[in-house]
Enzyme design. Sequence first.
Site, PDB file in Angstrom:
ATOM      1  NE  ARG A 199      -2.931  -1.342   3.196  1.00 40.88           N
ATOM      2  CZ  ARG A 199      -3.307  -0.905   4.397  1.00 40.88           C
ATOM      3  NH1 ARG A 199      -3.974   0.227   4.516  1.00 40.88           N
ATOM      4  NH2 ARG A 199      -3.006  -1.572   5.485  1.00 40.88           N
ATOM      5  CE1 TYR A 214      33.754  19.703  -8.965  1.00 39.20           C
ATOM      6  CE2 TYR A 214      31.943  20.809 -10.084  1.00 39.20           C
ATOM      7  CZ  TYR A 214      32.686  19.663  -9.844  1.00 39.20           C
ATOM      8  OH  TYR A 214      32.356  18.500 -10.473  1.00 39.20           O
TER       9      TYR A 214
END
Length: 452
Positions: free
Chosen positions: A15, A370
């Site tokens: 369910r 980065y």
Amino acid sequence: MTTSLIILAAGQGTRMQSDQPKVLHQIAHAPLIAHAIRAGASVAPERIVVVAGHGAEAVAKATNEAAPEAQVVLQSEQLGTGHAVQQARSALEGVTGDAIVLYGDTPFIRPETLSAMAKARASGHAVVVLGFEPVDPARYGRLKMSGDSLDAIVEFKDATDKERAITLCNSGVICADAAELFSLLDDVTNDNASGEYYLTDVIAIARARGLSCGVVTCDEAETMGINSRADLAAAEAAFQSRARAEALTAGVTLTAPETVYFAHDTHLGRDATIEPHVIFGPGVTVETGATIRAFSHLEGCHVSTGAIVGPYARLRPGAELANNAKVGNFCEVKNAEVGEGAKINHLSYIGDATVGDGANIGAGTVTCNYDGYFKHHTEIGARAFIGSSTMLVAPVRVGDEALTASGSVITRDVEDGALALGRARQTTKPGLARKLMGKLKAAKMAKMKEAK
Ligand code: UD1
Ligand code: CA
């Protein structure tokens, strides 16, 4: 006396309408299985055995993260709760003392309840079951009592109308001497409406052996099992309201408690203030006297005494704020130590960095950490002053008491006490702006005339 846990978690949870096994769905950022393990932790378990089936590998991984000492056993076919418990037999070989059966999808069993069950065991009951009186008994197993003694549990499917009228229901939590439990299970058959091996049958078997069985009761909220997304949402809400109440009791100010969301492991010190609409992801500690202002999002971070965060700040994993540090609006800090009294007040990104004590980071500063492949570190010295809109291209170091000019792009280290200017020199042409605008205006007028 020692106690071991058997946690049933083999079911699929149809369910839930999910590709994930049910017990991996999360409440407050921890999977249900972790909540079940935590619920059982209060008995200081000798052993923990998790019975996995659907998605066993993933369940084993989550179990290991929550409790590395737990053993995971496989129930490859789900033949019933009794069969599930039997799968734990070899893992508990040689263990003396009690076994408590819990469900992996039932996260809120309280320590007080488990100790009440232990007491009931000590009072002489061979098997103790946790019962409750639900608002709607629905399809729960029914507890058949004679006075204080439990005679049998009858599953809804197998129950007569008279039995279905019983309002005392089975939560599924059961406690007995481990060896005795397995011995009782030996006599359980699958001769019933579901064709399953019911754990619940051990009660009638125990009674037939002349053993006494008892019941301890708790609130329905405590035995709440999760079967659907709606249940999961309700359980999340229940967790949150309890966490808020606990924070208030512990001396935390929450100005609008119902708008603050906690993780399972949020730790807030006394006299911390949490303004409205703050969200805690996992792994956050906020020390005493710190303030988290409205609409901030924190995860995996540590905020020390007297620090002020937000409004609208984001602290990501590895953000470590020292005493009295400030991280203001629209700032993001990740994997960075921010020194005592340092200020990052406006519109900045500080990631993979060390910010020294008393440093001041101007508005719009970015650590360019980065390069597309690697992350690089930025070091900002104590009492350094980073001018607004400085781009710090990592790896780079700005020394103690150094200064960067606004708008600089800093690509090379700046020594202690130095001023770095990394921007084009300004030139000013007197009158040129008006001249240029006049020209453009005339051109536009001419064009409009032509169009008429
Ligand atoms: C069970 C009880 C019922 C009780 C109800 C409370 C039995 C026979 N019935 O019914 O009396 O009122 O719980 O919620 O015990 N599981 C396995 N392997 C299996 C079967 C189940 O690991 O082969 C696990 C499920 O994943 C779940 C738990 O055991 O966590 C309960 O199973 P479920 O099928 O939900 O039992 P119910 O029919 O609800
Ligand atoms: Ca169930």
